[in-house]
Design a protein around this motif. Structure first.
Motif, PDB file in Angstrom:
ATOM      1  N   CYS A  88      34.453  39.845  49.752  1.00  0.00           N
ATOM      2  CA  CYS A  88      35.704  40.486  49.363  1.00  0.00           C
ATOM      3  C   CYS A  88      35.612  42.171  49.016  1.00  0.00           C
ATOM      4  O   CYS A  88      36.401  42.616  49.088  1.00  0.00           O
ATOM      5  N   SER A  89      34.171  42.522  49.022  1.00  0.00           N
ATOM      6  CA  SER A  89      33.911  43.994  48.950  1.00  0.00           C
ATOM      7  C   SER A  89      34.437  44.363  47.506  1.00  0.00           C
ATOM      8  O   SER A  89      34.163  45.815  47.405  1.00  0.00           O
ATOM      9  N   LEU A  90      34.612  43.660  46.710  1.00  0.00           N
ATOM     10  CA  LEU A  90      34.833  44.140  45.102  1.00  0.00           C
ATOM     11  C   LEU A  90      33.728  44.909  44.711  1.00  0.00           C
ATOM     12  O   LEU A  90      33.774  45.919  43.961  1.00  0.00           O
ATOM     13  N   ALA A  93      33.461  48.246  45.968  1.00  0.00           N
ATOM     14  CA  ALA A  93      34.258  49.225  45.584  1.00  0.00           C
ATOM     15  C   ALA A  93      33.709  49.759  43.926  1.00  0.00           C
ATOM     16  O   ALA A  93      34.078  50.900  43.689  1.00  0.00           O
ATOM     17  N   ARG A 101      27.040  47.702  51.505  1.00  0.00           N
ATOM     18  CA  ARG A 101      28.141  47.575  52.551  1.00  0.00           C
ATOM     19  C   ARG A 101      28.248  45.961  52.962  1.00  0.00           C
ATOM     20  O   ARG A 101      27.403  45.376  52.913  1.00  0.00           O
ATOM     21  N   VAL A 102      29.601  45.801  52.846  1.00  0.00           N
ATOM     22  CA  VAL A 102      30.099  44.477  53.231  1.00  0.00           C
ATOM     23  C   VAL A 102      31.019  44.493  54.424  1.00  0.00           C
ATOM     24  O   VAL A 102      31.820  45.314  54.574  1.00  0.00           O
ATOM     25  N   VAL A 103      30.584  43.553  55.363  1.00  0.00           N
ATOM     26  CA  VAL A 103      31.533  43.416  56.484  1.00  0.00           C
ATOM     27  C   VAL A 103      31.873  41.969  56.469  1.00  0.00           C
ATOM     28  O   VAL A 103      30.943  41.035  56.622  1.00  0.00           O
ATOM     29  N   ALA A 104      33.024  41.656  56.388  1.00  0.00           N
ATOM     30  CA  ALA A 104      33.451  40.300  56.191  1.00  0.00           C
ATOM     31  C   ALA A 104      34.107  39.852  57.572  1.00  0.00           C
ATOM     32  O   ALA A 104      34.255  40.480  58.407  1.00  0.00           O
ATOM     33  N   ASP A 106      35.952  36.013  59.463  1.00  0.00           N
ATOM     34  CA  ASP A 106      36.481  34.360  59.112  1.00  0.00           C
ATOM     35  C   ASP A 106      35.314  33.308  59.169  1.00  0.00           C
ATOM     36  O   ASP A 106      34.351  33.272  59.860  1.00  0.00           O
ATOM     37  N   GLU A 117      37.782  31.597  52.375  1.00  0.00           N
ATOM     38  CA  GLU A 117      38.448  31.672  53.682  1.00  0.00           C
ATOM     39  C   GLU A 117      37.613  32.749  54.563  1.00  0.00           C
ATOM     40  O   GLU A 117      37.356  32.589  55.993  1.00  0.00           O
ATOM     41  N   ARG A 118      36.793  33.260  54.075  1.00  0.00           N
ATOM     42  CA  ARG A 118      36.052  34.495  54.665  1.00  0.00           C
ATOM     43  C   ARG A 118      34.487  34.297  54.080  1.00  0.00           C
ATOM     44  O   ARG A 118      34.569  33.739  52.812  1.00  0.00           O
ATOM     45  N   PHE A 142      33.187  35.743  41.804  1.00  0.00           N
ATOM     46  CA  PHE A 142      32.749  34.567  41.850  1.00  0.00           C
ATOM     47  C   PHE A 142      31.112  34.420  41.404  1.00  0.00           C
ATOM     48  O   PHE A 142      30.458  33.455  41.740  1.00  0.00           O
TER      49      PHE A 142
END
Ligand code: SF4
Ligand code: SF4
Ligand code: SF4
Ligand code: SF4
Ligand code: FES
Lengths: 183, 841
Positions: A88-90, A93, A101-104, A106, A117-118, A142
């Protein structure tokens, strides 16, 4: 236009009584001259008989407190083995050092990677920039990322300090002793 | 829209309004009280908007003025109004003089808290996995106006998580807050009537009535309209978070509409395209091509390095080598070279290419049009500011004639503006086309004429307006005299008539006759001195108007001055290999883009050296190009474009160029250097400065002046520099009669929005590309014994092609309309503009 009453500064209102010690002379002066000095010397002498305190690092290590913030770990659910992180990249943030660095992407419903979901296809933390503030841990909805105890993170190469998802998911080698309760 | 626009503070005029359109009524100022402060605001606004004049923000979900009348569905905007016992919805209560409004009383706050709590009662709150998270009005409003905790412990409603609403859009019905925005867009703005709210109560959800996919030209707008993450883009799904991205404003150059866009960029890649509301251009909407075609830019099929033909193979080459090869061919050809420009070619690229040809090679063979030359008088008459419309003028016209253009395919965004004019501004619409138009249902009068008989039709209309006898013109046009008379009446009776016509007709009807007829009609209507009345020409090329005005024409120079006598595109085709030895194609593919593509195919086979700036390896590039330079795509470009209404707009580079792609203008400058001409440009703004110097009507223009919302040259002082036409009415040639079917069918062609490399290579748009199809009337279908979906062979005098039949009620009996595409068979079959076609089962 005159200022309203409450806005007039009255220095008197802030004045307070200063607590002073006993007057100079007599027993009190004597105590001050020698008593305090002796008290300091007591500490010095005490250390003299204690023996050396230097720790022989790296053969020997300081134990850290249970809430010490060191190298991160990404977690999985124990039952399903799915990653807790949903990408979720929170954390990214929240990170004040901007080192996550997050790249989500599917999730494949037939063969999911995470429980949502991701999932994070890329999850990297640049340990060279991390300030171990723990904000990422706090931001994560989470409990997917936590900070562990390992502080031995130096390396020969800057790029090796970018921890990938695989590295963060792996059980870290616990090289750091933990302080016991009350120690 | 995006959160920024939901909470925008309005200025006195919306962005891009340099002057108020003539038809728009003035608004008086009123004074009202909000939260104890006296505020002046224009009359007639809803309280929500009026409150912004006092710096007060009232939260809204369902309110969106662009969707028409407010519906008051969400109750988020409740306020207390003095004298009314119950709380009122600020989104649907117009502000009145002397009104006293309170938005922060305990009663209002309690109501706001409760509405948020109520909306969240059935909301899944999956913000961490929700694409809207971070730019979600529901998040913002829950924080700003919510109670902060929920008392709701019962199970929430459940739907299957995201399902595909269309190839491009996913819907997560659990997140929907039933604000009706998407449904209203579909029902009232784009009027495709597909989205509805199904079921009632807790089961209510958005979908299409029969569960089919929501395929419509403007469907993507609902993604931006949705105030929650219920509607998301499938291509953008999970690609980035609002804090991972940068936004860059530019202009879409895929059609003449030139909508203003915002590119969302992450890691030097365009991740999505959003609207950038410019009232004077797009009114804040985008078509799906503009919104989703960006996916093609990342496709493997894109050309990202120069290619040079060796033998029969195109091999990758270094820039230096490719430039050398191209330059030596040009040098050798000298005056026997030619250049065509089109598509999204910027004014800057056009200007340099023009200079390269004229100054460097001594050739005047440049063209950005097809179908012959326009005389200076015709071109200037059609450009006269007195009689040309701006886009807001179209919105406020009281009678609109759409002549020989299918807006939704040729300039999609204008289709929405015409609908707005009819639905909200009370305009009366007439549609006169050969093929049934998507605007027919909005029109008071629809007139059909035979395919390619637009000339006869327009002349009949002209005569009808002048009160002359129509003679046999209606028969020649294959049209109905009464319909023509009705349109004439409508236009004559209007105070501000607007004629929207497609430049395309000039290519099919031969010569400039229809353009001259339009000029005569405008003259006859006598609207020269009426502001907001006139005509708007819809060019075929995205920057057709700009290229024309900077002088990329064989016979006209900057600002349509008479200059030179070069070969037009058709003449170039005829002269290839013989008098023309080198041809530069800038963003144009004659085999695909021109009506006579098959003839070009043959002509190019004889050509000496063909130098093509291309994005895709197909058509001319694949078959005939000797040197291919990779072309930049939208967000890689920097430069200016001219909108069909004369608005100069700025393209701004927002991402790194892919692979070895270089700027088009740079490549031209390099070629010029190699043929011994120093163009004196190092950066693109120097070219803009040269244009500002060399094109009198653009005199002194700077990128700063154009800014983010553009500027119409007609509204600048330099407009006075334009050369006046020596005449504004023209003697018309006798129009051709429509072909008599005699058992076969009249053949018309049309282009679809869903075609071209950008669409074919975009993952979520590719499914929309139609197979070659032919549209027939049910009567003809019955006569020929074919039904929708059958495969038939079409025989024309030029060739034959197989196509799938689509029977449409509205197609006039006796005509067949073939989807024109880059398919070779189609190109062959329509070569030479055959009038008739035989349909064989
Ligand atoms: S501990 Fe702080 S600095 Fe390090 S990754 Fe987490 S948020 Fe960033
Ligand atoms: S670690 Fe937590 S906060 Fe970071 S992306 Fe994964 S789920 Fe989100
Ligand atoms: S729609 Fe908004 S509030 Fe609802 S889950 Fe998505 S981000 Fe969260
Ligand atoms: S899908 Fe979105 S726009 Fe449509 S009704 Fe639901 S919340 Fe509103
Ligand atoms: S914004 Fe007023 S009721 Fe929805």
């Amino acid at each position: 236009m005159s200022l309203p009453e409450a806005n007039v500064y009255d220095p008197q209102a802030d004045a307070f009584e200063v607590q002073r010690g006993p007057d100079v002379g007599g027993a009190a002066s004597f105590y001050r001259a020698f008593g305090e000095t002796l008290r300091g010397l007591k500490t010095t002498m005490g250390r003299l008989i204690e023996g050396p305190v230097t720790i022989q690092y790296p053969e020997e290590k300081t134990a850290v407190y249970p809430r010490f913030r060191g190298r991160h770990k990404l977690h999985k659910f124990e039952d399903s083995d799915l990653e807790k992180c949903v990408g979720c990249s929170l954390c990214a943030a929240a990170c004040p050092a901007d080192c996550i660095r997050v790249v989500a992407t599917d999730n494949d419903p037939a063969n999911p990677t995470s429980a949502g979901e991701r999932y994070a296809a890329v999850y990297e933390i640049n340990m060279a920039r991390c300030i171990f503030c723990g904000y990422c841990e706090m931001a994560c909805p989470f409990d997917a990322i936590t900070l562990g105890h390992d502080y031995e993170l130096s390396d020969y190469n800057r790029s090796d300090l970018i921890f990938t998802k695989e590295m963060l998911l792996a059980e870290p080698i616990e090289r750091t002793p933990l302080r016991l309760e009350g120690e | 829209m995006t959160p920024e626009t939901t909470h925008l503070v309005i200025d006195a005029l919306p962005a891009g309004y340099s002057s108020k359109p003539a038809g728009e009524p003035d608004r008086a100022a009123i004074v009202f009280t909000i939260d104890g402060a006296e505020v002046t605001a224009p009359e007639g606004l809803m309280l929500v908007d009026a409150a912004k004049y006092g710096g007060v923000e009232i939260p809204v979900f369902c309110y969106e003025p662009k969707l028409g009348a407010p519906v008051g569905a969400c109750r988020m905007c409740l306020v207390e109004i003095e004298g009314i016992p119950k709380l009122q919805t600020a989104c649907s209560t117009p502000v009145r003089d002397g009104m006293s409004v309170v938005t922060k009383s305990p009663r209002v706050i309690e109501a706001q808290n409760s509405v948020v709590e109520f909306i969240l009662a059935n909301h899944p709150l999956d913000c961490p996995v929700c694409d809207k998270g971070g730019e979600c009005p529901l998040q913002d409003i829950s924080y700003g106006w919510g109670r902060g905790k929920s008392r709701f412990t019962e199970p929430k409603r459940h739907f299957e998580k995201p399902v595909a609403l269309s190839p491009s859009i996913a819907i997560d019905r659990e997140r929907c807050i039933l604000c009706y925005r998407c449904v209203r867009f579909s029902q009232e703005v784009s009027e495709d009537y597909q989205l509805v709210l199904l079921e009632r109560g807790a089961d209510a959800h958005v979908g299409t009535f029969d569960g089919t996919e929501y395929i419509a030209p403007f469907s993507g707008n609902i993604i931006e309209l949705c105030p929650v993450g219920a509607l998301t883009s499938r291509a953008y799904r999970f690609q980035a978070r609002p804090w991972d991205i940068e936004q860059g404003g530019s202009v879409c150059a895929m059609c003449p509409g030139q909508c203003n866009v915002t590119y969302t960029v992450r890691d030097e890649k365009v991740m999505r395209v959003l609207q950038r509301d410019n009232h004077a251009v797009d009114d804040g909407w985008l078509c799906d091509r503009g919104r989703f075609a960006y996916q093609a830019w990342e496709s493997e099929a894109r050309i990202t390095q120069p290619l040079v033909r060796q033998g029969d193979k195109l091999l990758p080459a270094r820039w230096d080598y490719a430039l050398d090869v191209a330059a030596s061919a040009l040098k050798k050809a000298g005056a026997r070279s030619a250049a065509l420009a089109g598509g999204g070619t910027t004014n800057e690229e056009g200007w340099l290419l023009r200079r390269l040809l004229i100054e460097g090679l001594g050739s005047r063979n440049i063209d950005s049009r097809r179908g012959g030359k326009l005389s200076a008088d015709v071109a200037r008459t059609l450009t006269e500011p007195d009689v040309t419309l701006s886009i807001p003028d179209v919105e406020w016209a009281d009678a609109i004639l759409v002549l020989a253009t299918e807006l939704v395919d040729e300039m999609p965004i204008l289709d929405l503006r015409v609908r707005k004019a009819v639905n909200h501004r009370g305009a009366k619409l007439a549609v006169a086309t050969a093929r049934p138009s998507s605007l027919d249902s909005k029109a008071q009068i629809t007139a059909r004429f035979a395919p390619k008989a637009v000339d006869a039709f327009a002349q009949a209309l002209l005569r009808s307006i002048s009160g002359e006898d129509l003679g046999d013109l209606p028969t020649r046009a294959g049209a109905d005299g009464e319909e023509i008379a009705a349109i004439a009446e409508l236009l004559k009776g209007a105070e501000r008539p607007a004629i929207l016509w497609g430049e395309k007709v000039l290519y099919y009807a031969g010569g400039a006759a229809p353009a001259m007829t339009v000029a005569n009609i405008v003259d006859k209507l006598g609207v020269k001195n009426t502001a907001g009345a006139g005509h708007l020409q819809i060019p075929v090329q995205a920057n057709g108007r700009g290229l024309r005005e900077i002088g990329f024409l064989p016979n006209l120079g900057p600002a349509l001055t008479e200059e030179g006598d070069g070969k037009s595109s058709d003449e170039i085709a005829a002269a290839l290999g013989d008098q023309i030895n080198a041809l530069i194609l800038m963003g144009v593919d004659p085999m695909v883009d021109y009506p006579n593509g098959a003839e070009w195919d043959d002509a190019l086979a004889k050509a000496g050296t063909v130098i093509s700036f291309s994005t895709w390896l197909d058509g001319t590039a694949e078959r005939h190009a000797d040197v291919i330079f990779p072309l930049e795509v939208g967000p890689e470009k920097e430069g200016t474009l001219t909108h069909p209404d004369g608005r100069l707009q700025r393209l701004r580079q927002t991402v790194e160029r892919a692979g070895e792609v270089n700027a088009g203008w740079w490549a031209i400058a390099q070629l010029a250097e190699r043929v011994g001409l120093d163009l004196g440009v190092k950066v693109v703004h120097q070219i803009t400065a040269q244009i500002a110097d060399g094109v009198p009507i653009y005199a002194g223009i700077t990128p700063e002046e154009i800014g983010g919302t553009g500027v119409r040259w007609q509204e600048r002082a330099a407009a006075g520099n334009r050369p006046a036409p020596s005449r504004t009415t023209f003697d018309l040639p006798e129009p051709q009669a429509a072909a008599q079917p005699n058992g076969s069918l009249r053949l018309g062609t049309f282009r679809s929005l869903w075609g071209g490399g950008d669409v074919e290579h975009a993952a979520t748009l590719a499914p929309l590309v139609s197979r070659t199809r032919v549209e027939l009337s049910p009567a003809d279908g019955e006569r020929l014994g074919v039904n929708t979906g059958d495969e038939v062979t079409l025989n024309t005098e030029s060739g034959e092609v197989t196509a799938i039949v689509a029977l449409r009620d509205s197609i006039p009996t006796g005509s067949a309309f073939l989807l024109d595409s880059r398919d070779d068979g189609v190109r062959r079959a329509v070569a030479g503009s055959p009038a008739l076609v035989e349909v064989v089962k």
